[in-house]
Design a protein around this motif. Sequence first.
Motif, PDB file in Angstrom:
ATOM      1  N   SER A 398     -13.285 -23.616 -96.063  1.00  0.00           N
ATOM      2  CA  SER A 398     -12.124 -22.731 -96.030  1.00  0.00           C
ATOM      3  C   SER A 398     -11.612 -22.494 -97.449  1.00  0.00           C
ATOM      4  O   SER A 398     -11.708 -23.358 -98.315  1.00  0.00           O
ATOM      5  CB  SER A 398     -11.036 -23.376 -95.177  1.00  0.00           C
ATOM      6  N   ASP A 399     -11.044 -21.318 -97.676  1.00  0.00           N
ATOM      7  CA  ASP A 399     -10.462 -20.926 -98.959  1.00  0.00           C
ATOM      8  C   ASP A 399     -11.473 -21.035-100.115  1.00  0.00           C
ATOM      9  O   ASP A 399     -11.113 -21.410-101.229  1.00  0.00           O
ATOM     10  CB  ASP A 399      -9.228 -21.774 -99.290  1.00  0.00           C
ATOM     11  N   SER A 400     -12.741 -20.768 -99.849  1.00  0.00           N
ATOM     12  CA  SER A 400     -13.743 -20.865-100.912  1.00  0.00           C
ATOM     13  C   SER A 400     -14.561 -19.598-101.043  1.00  0.00           C
ATOM     14  O   SER A 400     -15.613 -19.609-101.653  1.00  0.00           O
ATOM     15  CB  SER A 400     -14.682 -22.050-100.647  1.00  0.00           C
ATOM     16  N   PRO A 431     -16.178 -25.325 -88.949  1.00  0.00           N
ATOM     17  CA  PRO A 431     -16.076 -24.142 -89.819  1.00  0.00           C
ATOM     18  C   PRO A 431     -17.417 -23.647 -90.338  1.00  0.00           C
ATOM     19  O   PRO A 431     -17.627 -22.439 -90.476  1.00  0.00           O
ATOM     20  CB  PRO A 431     -15.177 -24.630 -90.954  1.00  0.00           C
ATOM     21  N   VAL A 432     -18.326 -24.559 -90.630  1.00  0.00           N
ATOM     22  CA  VAL A 432     -19.658 -24.127 -91.074  1.00  0.00           C
ATOM     23  C   VAL A 432     -20.365 -23.378 -89.962  1.00  0.00           C
ATOM     24  O   VAL A 432     -21.020 -22.354 -90.188  1.00  0.00           O
ATOM     25  CB  VAL A 432     -20.476 -25.342 -91.549  1.00  0.00           C
ATOM     26  N   GLY A 433     -20.232 -23.867 -88.731  1.00  0.00           N
ATOM     27  CA  GLY A 433     -20.838 -23.158 -87.611  1.00  0.00           C
ATOM     28  C   GLY A 433     -20.275 -21.766 -87.434  1.00  0.00           C
ATOM     29  O   GLY A 433     -21.006 -20.816 -87.120  1.00  0.00           O
ATOM     30  N   ARG A 434     -18.945 -21.611 -87.639  1.00  0.00           N
ATOM     31  CA  ARG A 434     -18.354 -20.284 -87.500  1.00  0.00           C
ATOM     32  C   ARG A 434     -18.823 -19.336 -88.611  1.00  0.00           C
ATOM     33  O   ARG A 434     -19.026 -18.146 -88.381  1.00  0.00           O
ATOM     34  CB  ARG A 434     -16.829 -20.407 -87.522  1.00  0.00           C
ATOM     35  N   ILE A 435     -18.985 -19.875 -89.816  1.00  0.00           N
ATOM     36  CA  ILE A 435     -19.467 -19.028 -90.915  1.00  0.00           C
ATOM     37  C   ILE A 435     -20.895 -18.564 -90.651  1.00  0.00           C
ATOM     38  O   ILE A 435     -21.228 -17.394 -90.848  1.00  0.00           O
ATOM     39  CB  ILE A 435     -19.366 -19.791 -92.248  1.00  0.00           C
ATOM     40  N   VAL A 466     -29.292 -22.199 -88.398  1.00  0.00           N
ATOM     41  CA  VAL A 466     -29.846 -21.055 -89.121  1.00  0.00           C
ATOM     42  C   VAL A 466     -31.208 -20.649 -88.554  1.00  0.00           C
ATOM     43  O   VAL A 466     -31.518 -19.478 -88.412  1.00  0.00           O
ATOM     44  CB  VAL A 466     -29.946 -21.381 -90.628  1.00  0.00           C
ATOM     45  N   GLU A 467     -32.038 -21.638 -88.255  1.00  0.00           N
ATOM     46  CA  GLU A 467     -33.363 -21.498 -87.649  1.00  0.00           C
ATOM     47  C   GLU A 467     -34.416 -20.948 -88.619  1.00  0.00           C
ATOM     48  O   GLU A 467     -35.455 -21.558 -88.830  1.00  0.00           O
ATOM     49  CB  GLU A 467     -33.311 -20.623 -86.395  1.00  0.00           C
TER      50      GLU A 467
END
Length: 564
Positions: A398-400, A431-435, A466-467
Motif C-alpha cells: 500500500s502507498d507504494s 493486498p498482493v493478491g488484490r494487486i 501469477v502462473e
Amino acid sequence: MTHPIRALEDQDEPALLRDQFRQLLRYRALLATGVVLGLLGGGWLALSGEASYTATGEVFVRNATSDPFATGASADKGINIGSERQTAVSDAVGTIAAKSLAGGGDRVEVGKLLTGLQVTNPPNTLVLRFSYTGRTPALAKQRAEALADAYLEIRRERTENSIDNMVDGYRAQLKPLTEQRDKLAASAGTSGDDVTSARANLVVAISELSRKISELRALDTTPGYLNKKPVAPEKPSGAGLPLLLGLGGVVGLALGLLLSWVRLVFDPAVRSTRELVRSLGAPLLGTLPRERGSVDALLAIGRSGSRLAEEYRAVAFRLAYDPSFEERRRVLVTAPRGDNEAAAAAAVNLAAAFAEMGRDVLLVEADLRTPALARDLGPAVQGRPRWAAVGDDRAWPSDSRTNVDVPGSGAFTLVAGRRVDNVPRALTSAPVGRIVAEADRPGAVVIVLAPPVLSYADAVALIDRVEGVVVVCDPREVHRSDLERIREIIGAAGGTVLGTLLHPGRSRLERRSRKKKAGRRRSGEGRPGNDGQAGRGGSEGPEHTGDPTETLGLRTFDTPAARR
C-alpha cells in the motif's frame, strides 16, 4: 507454445553436427592452446634434430643368359624381386660393403651400416632402389654406392658358384662315359653290331654332356647394372621447418578439439539453445544483444535506434499473442540464481513495451530483500513512494505506487519494493493478491519481478497467483540441472514456464563494477535519509537457500489448490 520445441527436436543430422561443432568452438582457449603446443613441438623437432642426407642409387637386376641379343631372349625369367630385395638388406651384403668401406677408411659395423639403408622396388620393374641416410652428403653417397656394389658382387658370386657346381656335376657324369668309350676303342678289332651300337650311344651321351658344359661356360653372368649411381645430396632430407610447423599445427588442432570435446562432455552448463529448450520445457522467447551504452541504463525502450529495445518489443509481442498469457495477462519474471539485474531490466523493458501497445501495465517489484527499481530508474520515476513505519509489513504494497514515464512510449505503474521484516508473509498477504488480480481488468497487464527462484522461495510463493513465468538467464552460467529443477518447481507450484529470455554474459570489468555498486548500495540503504526513505533498512529475515517447498516464515506454504 510447444511448436518451437518440436522444431528443435526435428532437426536433421547436418544441423546437429553444425550445432556440435559450434559448441566445440566455444572453448577457444583450449583450441588455441592445442595449436600453440603443436607449433612448438614441430619447431622443436625441426631445430633440435640433426640434419641428415640421403643418397639414392638404382640397380637393374638380371639373370645369366647365353645370348642376350637373340630373338626372344629375356634376362628376367625366374627373378623373384621380393627375394632379391631381402637379399639386398641381408647381412651378407652388409659384410661385403663393410669390408669395402674399411679399405677406404670408413670403419663401421654391419648392423649400424644396415640401419641407414632402405631398399625399395618401383612397381612393375626389376629395379632395386638403394637409399642410404647419413650425417654428411659424402658419407651417404659412399655407403649407398658400396652397398649397391656389394649386392651386385654377391649376386655374381652366387651365379658363378651355381655354374661351377653344375659343370662339376656334368664332368662327374662324363668321366665314366669317357672311360667306357676308351675301353670300347681298345677292343676295336672285335667286330659286332652290339659293340658298334654301344660305342655310338656313348659318343652321343658324351657329346650332349660336353655341349651342356660348353653352354654353361658361355653364359653371361652379369648380375645387373647400376643404372643410377648415388650422388652427394645438396639439401638435407626429411621434413623441413615449414612442413613440421604445418604438421604440428594440424596435430595441435586435433589435440585442441579433443580437449574441447572432453571439456564439453563434463561441462554442466547449457551447451546449446536446443538443450536449454529441452531442459526447461519451454520455447526461447529471444536473445538480447550486447549493446554499448546499455550497461548502466536500465530502461532500453525509448532510445532511438536501439537493437536491445527492438528485441524487448519482439518478446512483448510474442507474449501478447501467446494463448497462455492472453488468458491471464500476468507474468512473473525471475532468474535461476545469483544476480537478478538482468531479470529486473527485462521486467522494466517488457512493462515499457506493453505500455507502448496501449496496455495498462502494472509492474510489481516483489524483490523485498534488495529492492532497487525505484532508484535505478532515476528521473523516470515521477514521485517517490511513501513508506510507513519500520517493521510494518502491512505497509507494503500500500502507498507504494508511482508512475514511470517512458520517453515517447507512454508510462506504466510501478509498485516499488521495500525491505520488510517478514518477506514470505508480505508476499502471501491479501493486498498482493488484490494487486495481481488487477490483470483481470480489460487491457491490463501485471508484471511481477521476483528474486532468483533457486536462491529464495519468494518466486514460488507467487507462482500460484501469477502462473506464467519467464526465466531470464545467461546460457553460459546456468546449469542443465538448474533448469530441470526450475521446471519441476514451477510445475509443482501450479505455474507454467512461458519461455526463456537469454542475455549476454558480462565481462570481468562489468561484473567487478556491479559488485562495487551493490556493496555501496547495501552499505547505504540501512542509514536514515537514503533515497528519501528513512529507516528503510529493516531486518531482511533469514535467507532461504534450500528447497522452496520448505516452511516460509511464520506461515506454511500450502499447495495452489488448497490456497485457491
